[in-house]
Design a protein around this motif. Structure first.
Motif, PDB file in Angstrom:
ATOM      1  N   LEU A 176       0.343  12.401   4.423  1.00  7.18           N
ATOM      2  CA  LEU A 176       0.285  11.448   5.530  1.00  7.18           C
ATOM      3  C   LEU A 176      -0.502  12.045   6.696  1.00  7.18           C
ATOM      4  O   LEU A 176      -0.458  13.255   6.926  1.00  7.18           O
ATOM      5  CB  LEU A 176       1.696  11.078   5.985  1.00  7.18           C
ATOM      6  CG  LEU A 176       2.529  10.293   4.965  1.00  7.18           C
ATOM      7  CD1 LEU A 176       3.980  10.166   5.438  1.00  7.18           C
ATOM      8  CD2 LEU A 176       1.933   8.914   4.724  1.00  7.18           C
ATOM      9  N   PRO A 177      -1.228  11.219   7.434  1.00  5.79           N
ATOM     10  CA  PRO A 177      -2.047  11.726   8.547  1.00  5.79           C
ATOM     11  C   PRO A 177      -1.201  12.440   9.596  1.00  5.79           C
ATOM     12  O   PRO A 177      -0.043  12.084   9.844  1.00  5.79           O
ATOM     13  CB  PRO A 177      -2.674  10.455   9.130  1.00  5.79           C
ATOM     14  CG  PRO A 177      -2.610   9.448   8.036  1.00  5.79           C
ATOM     15  CD  PRO A 177      -1.371   9.757   7.258  1.00  5.79           C
ATOM     16  N   ALA A 278      -4.246   2.925   2.418  1.00  2.00           N
ATOM     17  CA  ALA A 278      -2.978   3.637   2.594  1.00  2.00           C
ATOM     18  C   ALA A 278      -3.047   5.023   1.958  1.00  2.00           C
ATOM     19  O   ALA A 278      -3.555   5.179   0.841  1.00  2.00           O
ATOM     20  CB  ALA A 278      -1.837   2.828   1.975  1.00  2.00           C
ATOM     21  N   SER A 279      -2.548   5.996   2.658  1.00  2.00           N
ATOM     22  CA  SER A 279      -2.538   7.367   2.136  1.00  2.00           C
ATOM     23  C   SER A 279      -1.505   7.547   1.028  1.00  2.00           C
ATOM     24  O   SER A 279      -1.704   8.351   0.119  1.00  2.00           O
ATOM     25  CB  SER A 279      -2.240   8.359   3.267  1.00  2.00           C
ATOM     26  OG  SER A 279      -3.228   8.295   4.267  1.00  2.00           O
ATOM     27  N   ALA A 352       1.615   6.974  -5.591  1.00  2.00           N
ATOM     28  CA  ALA A 352       0.173   7.218  -5.555  1.00  2.00           C
ATOM     29  C   ALA A 352      -0.219   7.766  -4.191  1.00  2.00           C
ATOM     30  O   ALA A 352       0.243   7.285  -3.155  1.00  2.00           O
ATOM     31  CB  ALA A 352      -0.588   5.918  -5.835  1.00  2.00           C
ATOM     32  N   VAL A 353      -1.068   8.785  -4.199  1.00  2.00           N
ATOM     33  CA  VAL A 353      -1.611   9.354  -2.967  1.00  2.00           C
ATOM     34  C   VAL A 353      -3.132   9.329  -3.068  1.00  2.00           C
ATOM     35  O   VAL A 353      -3.708   9.449  -4.162  1.00  2.00           O
ATOM     36  CB  VAL A 353      -1.109  10.793  -2.732  1.00  2.00           C
ATOM     37  CG1 VAL A 353       0.403  10.814  -2.575  1.00  2.00           C
ATOM     38  CG2 VAL A 353      -1.543  11.720  -3.868  1.00  2.00           C
ATOM     39  N   ARG A 354      -3.780   9.141  -1.915  1.00  2.00           N
ATOM     40  CA  ARG A 354      -5.244   9.071  -1.924  1.00  2.00           C
ATOM     41  C   ARG A 354      -5.826  10.402  -2.367  1.00  2.00           C
ATOM     42  O   ARG A 354      -5.456  11.464  -1.887  1.00  2.00           O
ATOM     43  CB  ARG A 354      -5.780   8.702  -0.549  1.00  2.00           C
ATOM     44  CG  ARG A 354      -5.565   7.237  -0.184  1.00  2.00           C
ATOM     45  CD  ARG A 354      -6.440   6.806   0.989  1.00  2.00           C
ATOM     46  NE  ARG A 354      -7.850   6.851   0.651  1.00  2.00           N
ATOM     47  CZ  ARG A 354      -8.487   5.884  -0.025  1.00  2.00           C
ATOM     48  NH1 ARG A 354      -7.824   4.811  -0.437  1.00  2.00           N
ATOM     49  NH2 ARG A 354      -9.771   5.995  -0.287  1.00  2.00           N
ATOM     50  N   GLY A 355      -6.754  10.319  -3.306  1.00  2.00           N
ATOM     51  CA  GLY A 355      -7.394  11.515  -3.830  1.00  2.00           C
ATOM     52  C   GLY A 355      -7.977  11.224  -5.195  1.00  2.00           C
ATOM     53  O   GLY A 355      -7.420  10.451  -5.972  1.00  2.00           O
TER      54      GLY A 355
END
Length: 418
Positions: A176-177, A278-279, A352-355
């Motif tokens: 998360l940011p 969304a991250s 799911a996570v961004r990457g």
């Protein structure tokens, strides 16, 4: 002397408060109706679930029976009403010596507690994100804990579920940011046990600045959740009445949560999450009907010819397709067990996570081969066609209620039966 109802109430309160340390019943009412002479009871943990072990002492052996809290309460009342005349109940708060006369008059002698609660299993005690014994305001308000922090016996599964969810959040919090407030949307929040848990964990425990928006179709549920958020002084937690397809009040969201959104409503929420960038995405799908009527694969006829097997395969295939599409859309995706299989078959959580998950060309080839093999035409692929490689088809028009086709508009509300 007390009426027998007093003893029933005492036993009920002990199990409700989850305060029993040990119990012993002796002095048979009649010696010709049972083969055991004494019963001892203690709480145990089996697969991280609270049970009560009953040890029935016979002349030459001891037989054990493990019961759930509800079953144990019923059995305990049965033993004192039908079998025994004397009991000793040791709890965290007090010891209770029970004497029952032939006419079922009850004497209850209360003494200071003589025992302390022990580890419930041979395994190490599980360390939860929200610890038992430490009062948490939203858990008290929701009736999961009492004011001393003790988890009520009938709510222990919910307590475990909340902690399991927070463990999954804990594992991805680094994605998360940092350095700015977080924005989180919970589609189909329902009664919002997990929404309140997420707010407590991130805002109070992790001291992150954030706002969380819960969305559901049921106005009475939303009103209740807003009232509770106000009582808890959770100022950055808001609940709104609305559905997934129509919600467009935000341009950017850091985390999207969707738990038990029905059928393609899950896909609508996933599309929103992807387009928001969304991250983190956390989704527990529900009622996956879309592929059931699409799947055709002659080689799989031994499986697909049985309705119950086809339904389960369709649900698994739907989640496999969603996971692969999220990989193609710029996420690293995992499918995790949310709660134990014995509670519900709808227990898969998509995290799911961004990457980058891998080479896009190879992922697309894997996906299309599987999709084409089962003749699937997934909503999520059509909805995100402009973001996917290859020809994912045209993006579908907004789904509305159609009496002839039977299609339903994706909704944010969770199932009543989930």
């Amino acid at each position: 002397m007390y009426p027998v109802d007093s003893l029933r109430n005492l036993i009920h309160d002990i199990f409700e408060q989850n305060s029993l340390i040990t119990a012993t019943w002796s002095q048979l009412r009649r010696r010709d109706n049972v083969s055991f002479t004494k019963v001892q009871v203690k709480p145990v943990s089996i697969k991280n679930q609270l049970h009560y072990q009953f040890a029935f002492h016979h002349s030459n052996k001891v037989l054990h029976e493990n019961l759930t809290p509800d079953e144990a309460e019923e059995r305990m009342i049965q033993l004192c009403e039908e079998t025994f005349r004397q009991g000793m109940l040791c709890t965290v708060e007090a010891d209770y010596q029970i004497l029952i006369s032939k006419k079922y008059k009850v004497s209850i002698l209360t003494k200071s507690p003589s025992k302390t609660a022990a580890n419930l299993s041979h395994n190490r005690k599980k360390q939860y994100v929200l610890e038992e014994g430490i009062p948490v305001s939203f858990l008290v308000e929701l009736g999961i804990m009492n004011e001393e922090g003790r988890v009520l016996a009938r709510k222990y599964d919910k307590f475990r579920q909340i902690n399991r969810f927070l463990e999954m959040v804990q594992d991805v919090i680094q994605h998360l940011p940092e350095g700015r407030p977080l924005t989180i949307v919970d589609f189909g929040c329902g009664k919002s046990y997990l929404t309140f848990a997420l707010y407590h964990y991130l805002s109070i425990q992790q001291r992150r600045s954030l706002r969380i928006i819960g969305l559901d179709l049921k106005a009475d549920v939303i009103e209740h959740c807003n009232d509770l958020a106000k009582r808890l002084h959770y100022g950055d937690l808001k609940f709104l009445v609305g559905d997934i397809a129509d919600y467009d009040e935000l341009q950017e969201v850091d985390m999207v949560v969707t738990l038990h959104a029905c059928d393609t409503a899950t896909d609508a929420a996933l599309e929103k999450a992807v387009r928001w960038g969304a991250s983190v995405i956390l989704s527990v799908p529900c009622c996956q009907h879309e592929l059931f009527n699409q799947i055709e694969a002659p080689v799989m006829e031994p499986l697909l010819s049985h309705g119950i097997l086809k339904e389960r395969f369709s649900a698994l295939a739907t989640d496999a397709i969603r996971a692969k599409l999220l990989d193609l859309l710029g996420y690293k995706t995992q499918l995790l067990e949310f709660i134990d299989m014995e509670h519900t078959p709808k227990n898969i959580l998509i995290r799911a996570v961004r990457g980058q998950a891998g080479q896009t060309e190879a992922l697309w080839s894997e996906y299309t081969a599987f999709r084409d093999f089962i003749h699937a035409d997934p909503y999520l692929e059509r909805a995100c066609a402009d973001l996917l490689p290859g020809d994912g088809g045209n993006k579908p028009e907004k789904i509305t209620e159609d009496a002839e086709s039977g299609k339903r508009k994706p909704e944010a509300g969770s199932c009543d039966h989930c």
